[in-house]
Write a protein that holds these residues in place. Structure first.
Motif, PDB file in Angstrom:
ATOM      1  N   ALA A 476       0.830  -1.206   0.000  1.00 12.90           N
ATOM      2  CA  ALA A 476       0.000   0.000   0.000  1.00 12.90           C
ATOM      3  C   ALA A 476       0.864   1.255   0.000  1.00 12.90           C
ATOM      4  CB  ALA A 476      -0.930  -0.012   1.203  1.00 12.90           C
ATOM      5  N   ALA A 477       1.952   1.238   0.748  1.00 18.59           N
ATOM      6  CA  ALA A 477       2.859   2.390   0.761  1.00 18.59           C
ATOM      7  C   ALA A 477       3.477   2.614  -0.616  1.00 18.59           C
ATOM      8  CB  ALA A 477       3.947   2.179   1.813  1.00 18.59           C
ATOM      9  N   GLU A 478       3.840   1.517  -1.286  1.00 18.49           N
ATOM     10  CA  GLU A 478       4.389   1.638  -2.644  1.00 18.49           C
ATOM     11  C   GLU A 478       3.339   2.198  -3.601  1.00 18.49           C
ATOM     12  OE1 GLU A 478       5.720  -2.232  -3.651  1.00 18.49           O
ATOM     13  OE2 GLU A 478       7.483  -2.181  -2.346  1.00 18.49           O
ATOM     14  N   ALA A 479       2.080   1.743  -3.475  1.00 14.30           N
ATOM     15  CA  ALA A 479       1.027   2.225  -4.373  1.00 14.30           C
ATOM     16  C   ALA A 479       0.758   3.712  -4.147  1.00 14.30           C
ATOM     17  CB  ALA A 479      -0.247   1.411  -4.146  1.00 14.30           C
ATOM     18  N   ARG A 480       0.739   4.145  -2.886  1.00 19.11           N
ATOM     19  CA  ARG A 480       0.461   5.557  -2.600  1.00 19.11           C
ATOM     20  C   ARG A 480       1.577   6.478  -3.096  1.00 19.11           C
ATOM     21  NH1 ARG A 480      -1.420   3.291   2.486  1.00 19.11           N
ATOM     22  NH2 ARG A 480      -3.703   3.396   2.539  1.00 19.11           N
ATOM     23  N   ARG A 500      -9.990   2.576  -2.492  1.00 14.34           N
ATOM     24  CA  ARG A 500     -10.839   1.590  -3.164  1.00 14.34           C
ATOM     25  C   ARG A 500     -10.462   1.396  -4.629  1.00 14.34           C
ATOM     26  NH1 ARG A 500     -15.116   4.116  -2.594  1.00 14.34           N
ATOM     27  NH2 ARG A 500     -15.514   4.790  -4.745  1.00 14.34           N
ATOM     28  N   ARG A 501     -10.150   2.468  -5.330  1.00 12.35           N
ATOM     29  CA  ARG A 501      -9.931   2.379  -6.772  1.00 12.35           C
ATOM     30  C   ARG A 501      -8.488   2.127  -7.162  1.00 12.35           C
ATOM     31  NH1 ARG A 501     -13.922   4.693  -9.925  1.00 12.35           N
ATOM     32  NH2 ARG A 501     -12.611   3.891 -11.634  1.00 12.35           N
ATOM     33  N   HIS A 502      -7.522   2.492  -6.324  1.00 11.07           N
ATOM     34  CA  HIS A 502      -6.123   2.412  -6.726  1.00 11.07           C
ATOM     35  C   HIS A 502      -5.284   1.518  -5.807  1.00 11.07           C
ATOM     36  CE1 HIS A 502      -6.855   5.527  -9.689  1.00 11.07           C
ATOM     37  NE2 HIS A 502      -7.354   6.320  -8.734  1.00 11.07           N
ATOM     38  N   VAL A 503      -5.413   1.715  -4.488  1.00  5.28           N
ATOM     39  CA  VAL A 503      -4.551   0.973  -3.560  1.00  5.28           C
ATOM     40  C   VAL A 503      -5.001  -0.479  -3.436  1.00  5.28           C
ATOM     41  CG1 VAL A 503      -3.675   0.843  -1.199  1.00  5.28           C
ATOM     42  CG2 VAL A 503      -3.984   3.078  -2.294  1.00  5.28           C
ATOM     43  N   LEU A 504      -6.296  -0.704  -3.227  1.00  8.00           N
ATOM     44  CA  LEU A 504      -6.793  -2.066  -3.038  1.00  8.00           C
ATOM     45  C   LEU A 504      -6.489  -2.983  -4.222  1.00  8.00           C
ATOM     46  CD1 LEU A 504      -8.336  -4.055  -1.257  1.00  8.00           C
ATOM     47  CD2 LEU A 504     -10.463  -3.230  -2.286  1.00  8.00           C
ATOM     48  N   PRO A 505      -6.727  -2.572  -5.490  1.00  7.80           N
ATOM     49  CA  PRO A 505      -6.383  -3.469  -6.618  1.00  7.80           C
ATOM     50  C   PRO A 505      -4.898  -3.815  -6.683  1.00  7.80           C
ATOM     51  CG  PRO A 505      -7.878  -1.742  -7.347  1.00  7.80           C
ATOM     52  CD  PRO A 505      -7.440  -1.369  -5.956  1.00  7.80           C
ATOM     53  N   ALA A 506      -4.033  -2.906  -6.234  1.00  9.84           N
ATOM     54  CA  ALA A 506      -2.594  -3.181  -6.277  1.00  9.84           C
ATOM     55  C   ALA A 506      -2.157  -4.119  -5.170  1.00  9.84           C
ATOM     56  CB  ALA A 506      -1.811  -1.866  -6.184  1.00  9.84           C
ATOM     57  N   VAL A 507      -2.974  -4.247  -4.120  1.00 13.26           N
ATOM     58  CA  VAL A 507      -2.579  -5.010  -2.941  1.00 13.26           C
ATOM     59  C   VAL A 507      -3.242  -6.374  -2.880  1.00 13.26           C
ATOM     60  CG1 VAL A 507      -2.688  -5.030  -0.401  1.00 13.26           C
ATOM     61  CG2 VAL A 507      -2.049  -2.939  -1.603  1.00 13.26           C
ATOM     62  N   VAL A 508      -4.512  -6.452  -3.283  1.00 16.89           N
ATOM     63  CA  VAL A 508      -5.308  -7.642  -2.999  1.00 16.89           C
ATOM     64  C   VAL A 508      -4.773  -8.888  -3.698  1.00 16.89           C
ATOM     65  CG1 VAL A 508      -6.970  -7.246  -4.875  1.00 16.89           C
ATOM     66  CG2 VAL A 508      -7.673  -8.503  -2.825  1.00 16.89           C
ATOM     67  N   GLY A 509      -4.260  -8.774  -4.914  1.00 15.44           N
ATOM     68  CA  GLY A 509      -3.756  -9.943  -5.628  1.00 15.44           C
ATOM     69  C   GLY A 509      -2.554 -10.583  -4.962  1.00 15.44           C
ATOM     70  N   PRO A 510      -1.458  -9.822  -4.768  1.00 15.67           N
ATOM     71  CA  PRO A 510      -0.281 -10.420  -4.109  1.00 15.67           C
ATOM     72  C   PRO A 510      -0.561 -10.922  -2.694  1.00 15.67           C
ATOM     73  CG  PRO A 510       0.309  -8.366  -5.211  1.00 15.67           C
ATOM     74  CD  PRO A 510      -1.178  -8.460  -5.259  1.00 15.67           C
ATOM     75  N   VAL A 511      -1.346 -10.183  -1.917  1.00 15.15           N
ATOM     76  CA  VAL A 511      -1.607 -10.605  -0.540  1.00 15.15           C
ATOM     77  C   VAL A 511      -2.509 -11.838  -0.521  1.00 15.15           C
ATOM     78  CG1 VAL A 511      -2.563  -9.892   1.689  1.00 15.15           C
ATOM     79  CG2 VAL A 511      -1.251  -8.270   0.329  1.00 15.15           C
ATOM     80  N   SER A 512      -3.428 -11.957  -1.474  1.00 19.62           N
ATOM     81  CA  SER A 512      -4.262 -13.163  -1.561  1.00 19.62           C
ATOM     82  C   SER A 512      -3.413 -14.385  -1.871  1.00 19.62           C
ATOM     83  CB  SER A 512      -5.346 -12.981  -2.628  1.00 19.62           C
ATOM     84  OG  SER A 512      -6.226 -11.933  -2.284  1.00 19.62           O
ATOM     85  N   ARG A 513      -2.448 -14.237  -2.781  1.00 21.79           N
ATOM     86  CA  ARG A 513      -1.545 -15.357  -3.073  1.00 21.79           C
ATOM     87  C   ARG A 513      -0.705 -15.703  -1.841  1.00 21.79           C
ATOM     88  NH1 ARG A 513      -1.319 -12.576  -8.050  1.00 21.79           N
ATOM     89  NH2 ARG A 513       0.531 -11.408  -7.407  1.00 21.79           N
ATOM     90  N   HIS A 514      -0.308 -14.675  -1.101  1.00 19.95           N
ATOM     91  CA  HIS A 514       0.439 -14.902   0.140  1.00 19.95           C
ATOM     92  C   HIS A 514      -0.421 -15.696   1.127  1.00 19.95           C
ATOM     93  CE1 HIS A 514       3.080 -12.899   3.495  1.00 19.95           C
ATOM     94  NE2 HIS A 514       3.075 -14.220   3.571  1.00 19.95           N
TER      95      HIS A 514
END
Length: 581
Positions: A476-480, A500-514
């Motif tokens: 999230a820090a990287e996305a912001r 909702r529109r920018h940070v969450l899409p960048a985070v949810v995929g990698p963290v879900s795989r984690h």
């Protein structure tokens, strides 16, 4: 004027101290201490009534009896006074009075802590030897200027994923029962340390080799290594210099590994009947002796946090001020790869096939086949009640893996919420919780709510969200900090819309795989708590509970350990395959 330095006359300021994260971490430690101190009131609104039920279950809780117990055990009347008195006693070295023996807690708990530290030191030596053997080829290759032997050792991931209770059970079965070379239980001499130290130290050695391999590779790329090679330094001197440097850089991670040994030692102590602080706390939980639980858990947590802080100080001292910023990642868990390795898919498919084949089998007992050995009709044999262990293995998978999937889903949601909501990527309370092994939290939960699968699941979830939150916080820090988020802020987008529109899409995929990659880890932690008696009941087919019950039949029917060992080793194989990436 060449070399001149322009100054303003003001003294130079040193590096800014991250005050807010430090205060948050201190607050988390204080909150944890207060939680431990308030355990008797969390378990029951009146500790005197709890003591009376524990010691005299047939006696009615009349006011006179309760008041007599309060005077005898010096029990405060409310949690605020009780917590303050207990914390004050902890500072003075007074750990309270046992509800069961009516004697001081400190001598027994401190003696148990000494035995646990002895075991941990022996396991640390084993881990150091295992890591040195695994890393020696890479060190030799790097010292000679070759890169082919560098990288994470092939066997490190396999050893790191081995569950300590499974390795310990195999060692007991083969070395103690089969070969009769070493004792299987007790703590009466150096020979009693060998098997538990191996069970603890070998997996820790694999994990230590993984941590040090990253540091070794980074060290081999430094300029001084090339200079030493050009000067014709001997291979022995090169290896020694690189090893010292790599260990100095990785000291914080090594400290975390030692803390992890304290958590894993609880299960190993129970397996080998070592009277350490882990078994002392466990027995106190099952006997409802909360003052002993308080003392044992407090010492374990303080020791763990102290080792973590000592590791940071030693790290800075070894590197010196010029290189103090040379840090590695705070955690030792490997983030999930973008593509799941084929080996992990193959092991998982084999495990699923075994579970599917065993589900239709009958779970009913048959006295005529009590402790029957493996055969075509009973691939894993039968237990002491004549029940098909293959069927119990399959149904236990639904408990172990199903609970792990549910826990991981909850941890994913919490981790995303906490990580995305964090204002910065700096350390804080989450990193303090990350230093607590699930076994410690399981002891606290069991002390309050009692043993059970739901409580064990809650204990694993209470610490399981932390690595996901740390991962989400970093992403999230990287996305912001990215350009498109800055542009959205400039046009007036709200913080909620940006999240909702920018940070969450960048985070949810990698963290879900984690989170998906952590399912085997969660399942193994849950099985360890059930093995300790803090999770599923002994008659349950849950794999940890099955492994605990099978320990009583290792000499007469060693095959009873086969079903849970196969399941837990399958989980370890999936975890090892994921860690190889």
């Amino acid at each position: 004027m060449t070399g001149a330095v322009l100054t303003t006359g003001r003294p130079r300021r040193g590096p800014r101290v991250p005050l807010r994260p430090a205060l948050t971490a201190v607050g988390a430690v204080v909150g944890l201490a207060v939680l431990v101190a308030a355990l008797p009131w969390l378990w029951d609104s009146d500790p005197a009534a709890s003591v009376l039920r524990t010691l005299y279950p047939e006696r009615e809780a009349d006011p006179a009896a309760l008041e007599a117990l309060r005077r005898e055990l010096d029990l405060p009347s409310n949690p605020a006074v009780g917590a303050a008195q207990w914390l004050g006693g902890l500072v003075r070295g007074d750990l309270g009075t046992s509800w069961i023996t009516r004697g001081p807690v400190a001598p027994d708990v401190l003696g148990a802590l000494g035995r646990s530290l002895t075991l941990s030191v022996a396991a640390t030596l084993v881990a150091a030897v295992v890591a040195a053997v695994l890393l020696l080829p890479a060190l030799l290759a790097g010292a000679r200027g070759r890169t082919g032997g560098r990288g994470v050792p092939a066997g490190a991931a396999i050893l790191a994923a081995l569950p300590e209770i499974v390795l310990g059970s195999v060692l007991v079965l083969v070395v103690a029962v089969g070969w009769r070379l070493l004792p299987s239980s007790g703590f009466a001499g150096p020979q009693y340390l060998v098997l538990p130290a191996l069970a603890l130290g070998v997996p820790a050695g694999g994990l230590l080799a993984r941590v040090l391999a990253v540091s070794v590779d980074a060290t081999l790329d430094e300029a001084w290594v090339r200079s030493w090679r050009s000067w014709g330094s001997s291979t022995a001197r090169m290896v020694s210099g690189v090893a010292r440097r790599a260990v100095a850089v990785a000291v914080p991670q090594i400290a975390l590994l030692v803390v992890g040994l304290l958590g894993a030692a609880v299960a190993v102590e129970k397996l080998f009947d070592v009277p350490g602080i882990g078994t002392t706390a466990l027995d106190a939980v099952l006997a409802q002796d909360l003052p002993t639980v308080q003392a044992a858990v407090a010492l374990l947590v303080l020791l763990g946090l102290g080792l973590g802080g000592l590791g940071v100080l030693v790290h800075r001292a070894l590197l010196g001020p010029a290189l103090a910023g040379r840090e590695l990642a705070a955690g030792v868990e490997v983030v999930a790869p973008r593509r799941v390795p084929r080996s992990a898919v193959a092991v998982a498919a084999l495990l699923v096939a075994l579970v599917v084949a065993g589900l239709p089998r009958d779970l009913a007992g048959d006295g005529g086949r009590r402790l029957a050995p493996p055969s075509w009709s009973l691939p894993f044999g039968a237990d002491a009640n004549g029940r098909d262990l293959f069927a119990r293995f399959a149904h236990g998978a639904l408990l172990t893996l199903g609970s792990a999937v549910a826990i991981s889903a909850i941890c994913l949601v919490v981790g995303l919420a906490v990580g995305i909501g964090a204002r910065s990527a700096r350390a804080g309370a989450a990193d303090v919780l990350n230093a607590l092994p699930p076994v410690f939290v399981g002891l606290l939960v069991a002390a309050v709510a009692g043993p059970g699968l739901l409580g064990a699941s809650a204990a694993v979830a209470l610490v399981g969200w932390v690595p996901l939150a740390v991962h989400a916080r970093t992403l999230a820090a990287e996305a912001r900090a990215s350009g498109y988020v800055r542009a959205a802020e400039l046009v007036g987008a709200s913080r909620r819309r940006i999240a909702r529109r920018h940070v969450l899409p960048a985070v949810v995929g990698p963290v879900s795989r984690h989170a998906l990659a952590r399912i085997p880890h969660v399942a193994l932690a849950l099985a360890a708590l059930s093995f300790l008696g803090l999770g599923a009941p002994p008659d349950s087919p849950e794999w940890g509970a099955m492994l605990a019950v099978s320990q009583g039949y290792l000499e007469r029917a060693p095959w009873t350990v086969l079903a849970p060992v196969v399941g837990l080793l399958g989980l370890a194989g999936v975890l090892a395959s994921l860690r190889e990436r």
